[in-house]
Design a protein around this motif. Structure first.
Motif: not given
Length: 380
Positions: A149-150, A175
């Motif tokens: 995830e970011t 992403t």
């Protein structure tokens, strides 16, 4: 029953009822407290799942990361890769090996093995190389089920511009990036802030928290500020299929004298100094097993692991610098290293500073660079 006997019986019944009611009430009061006792145990378990030590993650990963050179008559493409299974299979990028007639795989200890491509994507920039000599060596764990995830912290390893096992840190800065470069289509790619450039291609992208591989570094911008990595879970099934279907007797490893060794003095020195640095780095983080495996057979025969460990276990805050190397006539390398450390044995009352100069003799043994001899002079 006489009236005189009824009174005590009634009182007794009332006392019994009152006792039952009191016990029930006390049980209700105690019940929540019994449940809440588990909370400290839960907190203790959670505290043990903290992020792994950064230095330990990097040190472990470096054992499995290799430098790859794809050569043909016109050019040489340098990239990276990493061991992921016990068959000696290395994950890398397809663009590193697609035009190669000969593939050289350089390990962390400086030895060069011939590799053979067992699978490569036509549109997806992923390939797998097999080196049977690296079977059952240290491998990296792959997280093949979880998308990053970011904001996740990451570590990128590779060989930018030929500098083997270079480490950069960053985060997942985006992403689901989709684009095309040189005929390869990148879909759902991770955008990362960790700097990658020429030579990083094919190296692992590691989750900082777990130490597992989550991506395959593939593309970087010209200024090196933005990189892109292929999510390993998107290609893992294809990678394992290639590995399962490959048969060693059907592969062409291009094994020649030009591939298996190097007589370039500058390259010999670079490889030997890498071994020396890895030796002292292992000791500094108390990986005595890793350091011991770098010793030649004669040194191991003369010095058991227990004795070797005893010689370094009391060192603290070890630092090394000022590496200097020369090549001897028999292609061995003499490398001197300045080491400073603190030490306190059980017999000592206080910690002492030590400045030591080590001279390592490094050479080939069973097709690998090993430390053949260690001399030290203590200046403290």
């Amino acid at each position: 029953m006489h009236k005189k006997q009824r009174g005590p019986v009634i009182v007794s019944l009332l006392l019994v009822v009152a006792g039952i009611i009191t016990l029930a009430a006390m049980n209700n009061i105690w019940q929540p407290n019994t449940i809440s006792v588990n909370n400290p145990v839960i907190n203790k378990v959670e505290s043990n799942t903290q992020s792994l030590d950064l230095k330990s993650i990097i040190h472990k990963a470096e054992k499995s990361v290799v430098q790859i050179e794809g050569q043909n008559e016109q050019s040489t493409v340098t990239g990276s890769g990493f061991l992921y299974n016990g068959q000696g299979d290395i994950i890398t990028n397809a663009h590193v090996v697609k035009d190669a007639d000969v593939i050289n795989v350089r390990t962390a200890n400086g030895h060069i093995y011939p590799g053979a491509v067992i699978g490569a994507g036509e549109n997806t920039d992923v390939a797998v190389i097999r080196v049977p000599q690296l079977a059952d060596q240290s491998t990296l764990n792959i997280d093949a089920e979880k998308q990053a995830e970011t904001g996740d912290e990451v570590i990128a390893l590779g060989s930018p511009h030929g500098f083997q096992n270079t480490v950069t840190l960053g985060i997942i800065s985006g992403t689901e990036r989709n684009f095309s470069v040189d005929g390869f289509s990148y879909e759902n790619a991770y955008q990362i802030s960790a700097q990658i450039t020429d030579g990083n291609s094919g190296g692992p992208l590691i989750n900082r928290e777990t130490g597992n591989v989550i991506g395959i570094n593939a593309v970087g911008t010209n200024d090196g500020t933005i990189g892109f990595s292929i999510p390993v879970d998107d290609v893992y099934k294809q990678i394992t299929r290639w590995s399962n279907e490959a048969q060693n007797d059907q592969l062409d490893f291009k094994y020649t004298d030009d591939i298996t060794g190097s007589t370039n003095p500058d390259q010999l020195i670079e490889d030997a100094e890498y071994v020396a640095e890895y030796f002292f780095e292992s000791i500094s983080i108390r990986d005595y097993v890793g350091a011991y495996t770098l010793l030649g057979s004669n040194m191991q025969s003369a010095n058991s692991y227990a004795d070797f460990r005893e010689g370094y276990i009391y060192y603290m805050d070890l630092e090394y610098s000022d590496l200097s190397s020369t090549v001897t006539e028999d292609n061995q390398i003499k490398t001197t290293v300045a080491v400073s450390a603190k030490a306190k044995t059980p017999e000592q009352e206080e910690t002492k500073e030590h400045d030591i100069t080590y001279e390592l003799t490094i050479g080939q043994e069973n097709d690998q660079l090993k430390i053949l001899k260690i001399n030290e002079s203590n200046e403290s």
